[in-house]
Scaffold this motif. Structure first.
Motif, PDB file in Angstrom:
ATOM      1  N   ARG A 177       0.857  -1.185   0.000  1.00 33.21           N
ATOM      2  CA  ARG A 177       0.000   0.000   0.000  1.00 33.21           C
ATOM      3  C   ARG A 177       0.894   1.237   0.000  1.00 33.21           C
ATOM      4  NH1 ARG A 177      -5.370   0.934   1.852  1.00 33.21           N
ATOM      5  NH2 ARG A 177      -5.766   3.123   2.368  1.00 33.21           N
ATOM      6  N   PRO A 178       0.797   2.084  -1.015  1.00 31.93           N
ATOM      7  CA  PRO A 178       1.672   3.261  -1.061  1.00 31.93           C
ATOM      8  C   PRO A 178       1.475   4.163   0.152  1.00 31.93           C
ATOM      9  CG  PRO A 178       0.566   2.921  -3.164  1.00 31.93           C
ATOM     10  CD  PRO A 178      -0.090   2.004  -2.184  1.00 31.93           C
ATOM     11  N   ALA A 179       2.572   4.716   0.629  1.00 29.91           N
ATOM     12  CA  ALA A 179       2.524   5.685   1.722  1.00 29.91           C
ATOM     13  C   ALA A 179       2.629   7.096   1.147  1.00 29.91           C
ATOM     14  CB  ALA A 179       3.662   5.424   2.703  1.00 29.91           C
ATOM     15  N   GLY A 180       2.397   8.085   1.993  1.00 27.09           N
ATOM     16  CA  GLY A 180       2.489   9.473   1.554  1.00 27.09           C
ATOM     17  C   GLY A 180       1.383   9.874   0.607  1.00 27.09           C
ATOM     18  N   LEU A 181       0.188   9.324   0.822  1.00 29.53           N
ATOM     19  CA  LEU A 181      -0.914   9.564  -0.110  1.00 29.53           C
ATOM     20  C   LEU A 181      -1.435  10.998  -0.073  1.00 29.53           C
ATOM     21  CD1 LEU A 181      -2.875   6.231   0.402  1.00 29.53           C
ATOM     22  CD2 LEU A 181      -1.513   6.890  -1.576  1.00 29.53           C
ATOM     23  N   ASP A 182      -1.065  11.760   0.949  1.00 28.97           N
ATOM     24  CA  ASP A 182      -1.520  13.151   1.029  1.00 28.97           C
ATOM     25  C   ASP A 182      -0.552  14.110   0.351  1.00 28.97           C
ATOM     26  OD1 ASP A 182       0.528  12.791   2.805  1.00 28.97           O
ATOM     27  OD2 ASP A 182      -0.344  14.064   4.375  1.00 28.97           O
ATOM     28  N   ALA A 183       0.436  13.575  -0.368  1.00 30.20           N
ATOM     29  CA  ALA A 183       1.458  14.429  -0.979  1.00 30.20           C
ATOM     30  C   ALA A 183       0.849  15.453  -1.930  1.00 30.20           C
ATOM     31  CB  ALA A 183       2.488  13.574  -1.715  1.00 30.20           C
TER      32      ALA A 183
END
Length: 271
Positions: free
Chosen positions: A166-172
């Protein structure tokens, strides 16, 4: 040991003889299974004429922990998704989904939620309205292309999430500042905001990051357009190849089919 019946989605089959098949299916309660269906292609058999890839039905099998190749004793088909097969974009998306499942899952490791998602995506492809009931190349049909792109994007995002990527930093994309860009680190599995070029990260658009986040948070409600869906497929397929050590062969066909004048290569992960 008596056979057990399970809901199943057929992914691949190989003719073993004139009357038998070796097939790979994703089952709801037992996960990915490989087995021999003796006599499945005979006119009178318990296999409804044989196991056809991309069909959904009920599988009877004898499960033994000491055998990699199971014995299939019956197959009753519920649907073979006839409308999906009449359009190249929807068929290419279905083949992409099938390969994703084949390459991602370990045998006999149940993923009931992923099974339900796969069946729902196949149903969505089969419900796409076609311009004609005849078998034809519908690669120019905007409705079929958009539906295929959306399903493929939901498939790669959902499968990667289910198997632990699951990719992290989705609020980038929501915190992007002027002069900076979003980059994706395949080794960390995370979106970053940076102005520095790094050979080990991939530049991605804010559209791509937002689309991935939306599909993970609310896959049934995500509003993602055609271009964003294709960007998600390209980036996530490249990450799949990085993580799994092999490229999805079906992604090339899929991108050529849904993109008018589509790419001849798939070696650039930039999305």
């Amino acid at each position: 040991m008596p056979p057990t019946t399970d809901h199943a989605f057929a992914l691949r089959q190989l003719d073993w003889s004139e009357t038998s098949q070796i097939a790979v299916l994703l089952t709801r309660d037992h996960g990915l299974v490989r087995g021999l269906a003796k006599g499945s292609r005979r006119y009178r058999s318990s296999f409804d004429g044989g196991i056809e890839p991309l069909s959904v039905g009920h599988l009877e099998a004898i499960y033994r922990a000491d055998r990699e190749l199971l014995t299939f004793t019956g197959w009753s088909i519920a649907t073979h998704h006839p409308r999906m097969r009449r359009s190249l974009p929807t068929y290419a998306a279905a083949m992409y989904l099938a390969e994703l499942l084949l390459r991602s899952l370990a045998p006999l490791d149940p993923h009931p939620r992923l099974y339900a998602t796969a069946v729902a995506l196949m149903r969505r492809l089969d419900e796409v309205p076609l311009r004609s009931n005849e078998l034809r190349d519908d690669s120019g049909d905007e409705t079929a292309r958009q539906a295929a792109a959306r399903v493929a994007a939901l498939a790669i995002v959902g499968v990667m999430d289910e198997v632990g990527f699951r990719p992290a930093g989705l609020d980038a994309a929501n915190t992007l500042e002027p002069g900076k860009v979003i980059r994706f680190s395949p080794s960390e599995g995370a979106f970053r905001i940076s102005h520095d070029k790094d050979d080990e990260t991939w530049p991605v658009s804010a559209m791509t990051a937002q689309a991935v986040a939306s599909m993970l948070e609310k896959p049934d409600e995500a509003i993602v357009d055609f271009n964003a869906s294709l960007r998600v497929v390209r980036m996530m397929s490249a990450w799949f190849a990085y993580c799994m050590g092999r490229e999805l062969r079906s992604v090339r066909l899929f991108l050529r089919t849904v993109t008018v004048g589509g790419p001849d290569r798939f070696d650039d992960p930039i999305a």
